[in-house]
Write an enzyme that holds these catalytic residues in place. Structure first.
Site, mmCIF file in Angstrom:
data_model
loop_
_atom_site.group_PDB
_atom_site.id
_atom_site.type_symbol
_atom_site.label_atom_id
_atom_site.label_comp_id
_atom_site.label_asym_id
_atom_site.label_seq_id
_atom_site.Cartn_x
_atom_site.Cartn_y
_atom_site.Cartn_z
ATOM 1 N N PHE A 26 -2.747 -0.980 -0.085
ATOM 2 C CA PHE A 26 -1.806 -0.585 -1.404
ATOM 3 C C PHE A 26 -0.621 -1.625 -1.200
ATOM 4 O O PHE A 26 0.323 -1.009 -0.580
ATOM 5 C CB PHE A 26 -1.704 0.672 -1.504
ATOM 6 C CG PHE A 26 -1.120 1.457 -3.067
ATOM 7 C CD1 PHE A 26 -2.115 1.770 -3.728
ATOM 8 C CD2 PHE A 26 -0.001 1.090 -3.429
ATOM 9 C CE1 PHE A 26 -1.762 2.246 -5.006
ATOM 10 C CE2 PHE A 26 0.451 1.474 -4.819
ATOM 11 C CZ PHE A 26 -0.317 2.081 -5.530
ATOM 12 N N ASP A 79 5.904 3.837 -3.665
ATOM 13 C CA ASP A 79 4.971 4.551 -2.850
ATOM 14 C C ASP A 79 5.460 4.675 -1.697
ATOM 15 O O ASP A 79 5.549 3.676 -0.845
ATOM 16 C CB ASP A 79 3.449 4.041 -2.999
ATOM 17 C CG ASP A 79 2.926 4.179 -4.472
ATOM 18 O OD1 ASP A 79 2.436 5.318 -4.832
ATOM 19 O OD2 ASP A 79 3.200 3.359 -5.465
ATOM 20 N N ASN A 128 5.710 -4.353 -11.914
ATOM 21 C CA ASN A 128 5.269 -4.297 -10.485
ATOM 22 C C ASN A 128 3.780 -5.049 -10.436
ATOM 23 O O ASN A 128 2.999 -5.159 -11.255
ATOM 24 C CB ASN A 128 5.152 -3.212 -9.834
ATOM 25 C CG ASN A 128 6.255 -2.318 -9.894
ATOM 26 O OD1 ASN A 128 7.278 -2.497 -8.997
ATOM 27 N ND2 ASN A 128 6.530 -1.309 -10.833
ATOM 28 N N PHE A 328 1.517 3.314 -13.841
ATOM 29 C CA PHE A 328 0.911 3.509 -12.435
ATOM 30 C C PHE A 328 -0.349 2.986 -12.168
ATOM 31 O O PHE A 328 -1.437 3.096 -12.989
ATOM 32 C CB PHE A 328 0.859 4.983 -12.488
ATOM 33 C CG PHE A 328 1.845 5.896 -12.433
ATOM 34 C CD1 PHE A 328 2.474 6.436 -11.208
ATOM 35 C CD2 PHE A 328 2.759 6.195 -13.437
ATOM 36 C CE1 PHE A 328 3.528 7.271 -11.283
ATOM 37 C CE2 PHE A 328 4.017 6.630 -13.678
ATOM 38 C CZ PHE A 328 4.443 7.269 -12.352
#
Length: 349
Positions: A26, A79, A128, A328
């Site tokens: 991730f 995160d 992002n 998200f």
């Protein structure tokens, strides 16, 4: 309404898989949408971090530079269980730049520094870029089909599990606060709880529109947003056919509310619809009004940009895409695979 109860745009995925078998599965790269000025009393520090909490890194930078924690800012939380690249902003008026060659924090690497005239504030980013690896996929072709659907039609713009805290504690505590069971003095906690409340309310309305397959059907009084913009306007009944075509063409997006202490922003049929699905959140809405939070709108759907994928083997796929600020990646993954909820908890910072 927890994320597991929200409606899927393409139906609940039949394929299963794992996200975040390791932090390297991730990867998030922050896109501010601008470059530092090169001068000024603020110092921008670009960091790559692995397995680190954003606020923990900010506090560590503050200690290293000998400044209060409040003098270090960032555009948004990233995160923890991931590899993330993001900017931190240190307020150093009249001070020399620290020698970051001696800065040591496990899991962190300083990529570059640059001076900046203005403070970096929460939300001051364009978006992002994400690179994710999904492993142990049960049905290769089903995932391939889903990715193609998402490439064409986007995904629900739901707030992900991160917004609600581990085991939904931010929302649970917000409800206790609303019920006058607790007092919340700490500013950051107040912000988290109010944000979780508004996010849950948005998710509920967006999910209801999707359940009725009205996520792209303009109804009387809808609040419409120019794609990529924050402002909105109310759909006039006389222009519904024209507005409907602009939604289909991707020029406009239908929104759902992030309620505040003012009006929802919708009128007529759309306002009645939203109030119906916000009714279970009445006590939270009263809390939001009491705290004088400003309301706004958010698009019901989001289109991942530059979406591409590459199969590394028959049950492992690497996926890359860009999302605007506030959207998200986990809400994208939710439309691709059906995850074990025990794995989802690893996503929450």
């Amino acid at each position: 309404m927890v994320l597991a109860e929200l409606n899927w745009l393409y139906g609940q995925p039949e394929a299963t898989g794992i996200l975040k078998a390791s932090p390297e599965d991730f990867i998030v790269c922050e896109d501010l949408g601008f470059s530092p000025d090169g001068e000024g009393e603020h110092l921008m520090v670009h960091i790559r971090k692995t397995g680190c909490n954003t606020q923990f890194v900010a506090d560590s930078l503050a200690r290293f530079a000998g400044i209060p924690s409040r003098s270090v800012s960032y555009a948004g939380l990233k995160d923890r269980h991931a590899v993330t690249e993001q900017w931190f902003c240190l307020h150093l008026p009249g001070k020399q730049e620290p020698d970051f060659a001696s800065f040591q924090l496990e899991g962190c690497e300083i990529l570059t520094t640059a001076r900046q005239k203005r403070k970096l504030r929460i939300g001051a980013l364009k978006g992002n870029s994400f690179t994710l690896i999904l492993r142990e996929i049960s049905h290769h072709q089903l995932v391939e089909n889903r990715l193609r659907l998402i490439q064409q039609g986007g995904v629900p713009n739901y707030f992900g599990e991160q917004r609600f805290g581990r085991d939904g504690q931010n929302l649970i505590q917000a409800q206790r606060w609303a019920n006058n069971e607790i007092r919340v003095k700490e500013r950051s906690k107040r912000s988290f709880y109010l944000s979780a409340s508004r996010s849950a309310m948005f998710n509920a309305v967006a999910s209801a529109r999707i359940a009725l397959k009205q996520q792209q059907q303009v109804i009387k009084g809808d609040a419409l947003q120019l794609t990529g913009r924050g402002s909105w306007f109310v759909a006039d009944e006389t222009e519904l056919p024209l507005l409907q075509q602009r939604v289909i063409d991707g020029e406009l997006q239908i929104t759902a509310p992030l309620p505040g202490d003012g009006e929802l922003g919708t009128q007529h049929q759309a306002a009645d619809f939203e109030r119906q699905y916000l009714q279970p959140y009445e006590s939270l809405w009263e809390l939001i009004k009491r705290e004088r939070v400003e309301g706004c709108r958010r698009a019901i759907l989001v289109q991942p940009q530059n979406l591409s994928w590459q199969w590394q083997d028959n049950d492992t796929v690497k996926i890359s895409f860009w999302l605007p600020a506030g959207s998200f990646a986990t809400s994208v993954v939710r439309e691709i695979i059906n995850q074990d909820q025990n794995n989802v908890t690893n996503i929450v910072e």
